[in-house]
Design a protein around this motif. Structure first.
Motif, short mmCIF file in Angstrom:
data_model
loop_
_atom_site.label_atom_id
_atom_site.label_comp_id
_atom_site.label_asym_id
_atom_site.label_seq_id
_atom_site.Cartn_x
_atom_site.Cartn_y
_atom_site.Cartn_z
N GLU A 15 24.48 52.96 0.64
CA GLU A 15 24.02 51.79 -0.11
C GLU A 15 25.14 51.32 -1.02
O GLU A 15 25.69 52.09 -1.80
N PHE A 16 25.48 50.04 -0.92
CA PHE A 16 26.54 49.45 -1.72
C PHE A 16 25.91 48.63 -2.84
O PHE A 16 25.32 47.58 -2.60
N VAL A 17 26.03 49.14 -4.07
CA VAL A 17 25.44 48.48 -5.24
C VAL A 17 26.53 47.67 -5.92
O VAL A 17 27.13 48.09 -6.91
N ASP A 18 26.79 46.51 -5.36
CA ASP A 18 27.87 45.64 -5.83
C ASP A 18 27.49 44.21 -5.46
O ASP A 18 27.50 43.85 -4.28
N ASP A 19 27.10 43.40 -6.45
CA ASP A 19 26.60 42.08 -6.11
C ASP A 19 27.69 41.11 -5.67
O ASP A 19 27.41 39.95 -5.35
N THR A 20 28.94 41.57 -5.62
CA THR A 20 30.02 40.75 -5.04
C THR A 20 30.39 41.24 -3.64
O THR A 20 31.41 40.83 -3.10
N CYS A 46 23.06 46.74 1.17
CA CYS A 46 23.94 46.23 0.12
C CYS A 46 23.18 45.29 -0.80
O CYS A 46 22.11 44.77 -0.46
N LEU A 47 23.75 45.09 -1.96
CA LEU A 47 23.27 44.11 -2.94
C LEU A 47 24.19 42.91 -2.86
O LEU A 47 25.41 43.06 -2.87
N THR A 48 23.63 41.72 -2.76
CA THR A 48 24.47 40.52 -2.72
C THR A 48 23.69 39.32 -3.23
O THR A 48 22.59 39.47 -3.78
N THR A 49 24.24 38.13 -3.05
CA THR A 49 23.62 36.90 -3.53
C THR A 49 23.26 36.01 -2.35
O THR A 49 23.90 36.06 -1.29
N ALA A 64 26.70 45.47 12.67
CA ALA A 64 27.42 46.58 12.05
C ALA A 64 26.49 47.58 11.37
O ALA A 64 26.90 48.36 10.53
N LYS A 65 25.19 47.54 11.72
CA LYS A 65 24.20 48.53 11.29
C LYS A 65 23.66 48.35 9.88
O LYS A 65 23.15 49.27 9.26
N CYS A 66 23.75 47.12 9.35
CA CYS A 66 23.10 46.81 8.08
C CYS A 66 21.59 46.79 8.29
O CYS A 66 21.08 46.09 9.17
N SER A 67 20.85 47.55 7.49
CA SER A 67 19.40 47.65 7.66
C SER A 67 18.61 46.94 6.57
O SER A 67 17.45 46.60 6.77
N GLN A 68 19.23 46.72 5.40
CA GLN A 68 18.49 46.11 4.28
C GLN A 68 19.45 45.41 3.34
O GLN A 68 20.57 45.87 3.11
N ILE A 69 18.99 44.27 2.79
CA ILE A 69 19.80 43.52 1.83
C ILE A 69 18.96 43.32 0.56
O ILE A 69 17.80 42.91 0.62
N LEU A 103 16.34 38.96 12.70
CA LEU A 103 17.33 39.98 13.04
C LEU A 103 16.83 41.40 12.80
O LEU A 103 17.44 42.36 13.26
N GLY A 104 15.73 41.52 12.06
CA GLY A 104 15.21 42.85 11.74
C GLY A 104 15.90 43.49 10.56
O GLY A 104 15.93 44.72 10.44
N ILE A 105 16.46 42.67 9.65
CA ILE A 105 17.07 43.19 8.43
C ILE A 105 16.02 43.13 7.32
O ILE A 105 15.46 42.06 7.04
N LYS A 106 15.72 44.25 6.68
CA LYS A 106 14.73 44.30 5.63
C LYS A 106 15.25 43.62 4.36
O LYS A 106 16.45 43.59 4.10
N SER A 107 14.32 43.09 3.57
CA SER A 107 14.68 42.38 2.34
C SER A 107 14.06 43.06 1.12
O SER A 107 12.92 43.50 1.16
N HIS A 108 14.86 43.13 0.07
CA HIS A 108 14.42 43.69 -1.22
C HIS A 108 14.78 42.65 -2.28
O HIS A 108 15.95 42.44 -2.57
N LEU A 109 13.77 42.00 -2.84
CA LEU A 109 14.01 40.91 -3.77
C LEU A 109 13.70 41.33 -5.21
O LEU A 109 12.71 42.00 -5.47
N PHE A 110 14.59 40.91 -6.12
CA PHE A 110 14.44 41.19 -7.54
C PHE A 110 14.01 39.92 -8.27
O PHE A 110 14.66 38.89 -8.17
N PHE A 111 12.91 40.01 -9.00
CA PHE A 111 12.47 38.94 -9.90
C PHE A 111 12.38 39.50 -11.31
O PHE A 111 12.17 40.69 -11.51
N MET A 112 12.54 38.61 -12.30
CA MET A 112 12.53 39.04 -13.70
C MET A 112 11.53 38.18 -14.48
O MET A 112 11.47 36.96 -14.28
#
Length: 222
Positions: A15-20, A46-49, A64-69, A103-112
Motif C-alpha cells: 500500500e502506497f500512502v502518498d497522495d502524489t 495507493c492513495l491519490t487524487t 499492473a495489479k492495482c486492486s484498490q485506490i 475494471l474491478g478496482i476497489k474504491s475507498h473514499l474519504f469524506f470529512m
C-alpha cells in the motif's frame, strides 16, 4: 524496496500512502511497467487524487495489479471544497468510479465533516451525495470528523475564535459524537452533531453491508 520487504517479511500486498503517487505520469508508467512483471507482487493499492486519474492510467494500473485506490473527496459542497482548496470535480469522480468498477478496482473514499462554517444542511448534502454514489463505492472512511492540526489554514484561521490553541494537549471535554468518532475537537451545535451522526450511521451501514469490506476485515483477522 518492495523486493526487500518481500525477501525479509514475505510481503506480497503493498500500500502506497502518498497522495502524489499518480502526479508524475512518466514516473508512474515506469513503475507500472516494472511491477506488473514482478511475480512476488500479488496486489497493491495507493492513495491519490481524482484529478490525477483517467481511463488510460486506470487501465494500466489494473494491468499492473492495482486492486484498490484511496481518494480524498472531503465534501460535495462547492463552498467547502473552495475553502479547503480541494480541486475535486464531482462529475469527474462519477466518471472515474464508473471506470474503476468496470475494471474491478476497489474504491475507498474519504469524506470529512464538521468544518467550522458547515451547517447541518451542508453535512446532509454531502451525506446525500455519498448515498447517490454508494453502489459504486467499496468503502467509505469511518470517522472523518475534522481535527484541525497546527499550521493548517483552518487551525490558524479559527484557533482564537473557537479556542483551538494546543487542543491536542487537553483532555477531550466535548461529548462523544458517535461510536465511529468517540470524541470531537469542536463543540458543535446540536443540529450539526445530529447531521454528523446521520452521516456516520450511513457510513457504518454501507461498510457493514459490503461483502468486499467484510472479506477484507476477515483477512486482517486471519
Amino acid at each position: 524496496e518492495m523486493r526487500l520487504h518481500h525477501e525479509r517479511f514475505g510481503t506480497r500486498r503493498f500500500e502506497f500512502v502518498d497522495d502524489t503517487f499518480c502526479m508524475r505520469k512518466d514516473r508512474l508508467r515506469d513503475f507500472l511497467e516494472k511491477v506488473k512483471h514482478e511475480d512476488f507482487v500479488s496486489e497493491w493499492s495507493c492513495l491519490t487524487t481524482v484529478v490525477s486519474l483517467d481511463g488510460d492510467i486506470l487501465a494500466q494500473m489494473k494491468d499492473a495489479k492495482c486492486s484498490q485506490i484511496h481518494l480524498g473527496i472531503e465534501s460535495s459542497n462547492e463552498d467547502t471544497l473552495a475553502r479547503i482548496h480541494k480541486r475535486v470535480s464531482l462529475d469527474k469522480l462519477d466518471h472515474i468510479l464508473g471506470i474503476m468498477n468496470s475494471l474491478g478496482i476497489k474504491s475507498h473514499l474519504f469524506f470529512m465533516f464538521g468544518f467550522p462554517w458547515e451547517t447541518a444542511d451542508h453535512i446532509r448534502e454531502t451525506t446525500a451525495y455519498m448515498k447517490k454514489i454508494a453502489s459504486r463505492v467499496t468503502y467509505f472512511n469511518e470517522g472523518g470528523v475534522l481535527a484541525p492540526y497546527s499550521g493548517t489554514e483552518v487551525y490558524e484561521q479559527y484557533k482564537d475564535e473557537l479556542g483551538l490553541t494546543n487542543w491536542w494537549l487537553r483532555d477531550m471535554e466535548n461529548p462523544p459524537l458517535h461510536p465511529l468518532q468517540p470524541y470531537a475537537i469542536l463543540d458543535y451545535p446540536e443540529d450539526v452533531r445530529t447531521a454528523i451522526g446521520e452521516a456516520l450511521d450511513f457510513i457504518q451501514l454501507h461498510n457493514s453491508n459490503n461483502p468486499e469490506v467484510r472479506r477484507a476485515l476477515l483477512d486482517q483477522v486471519a
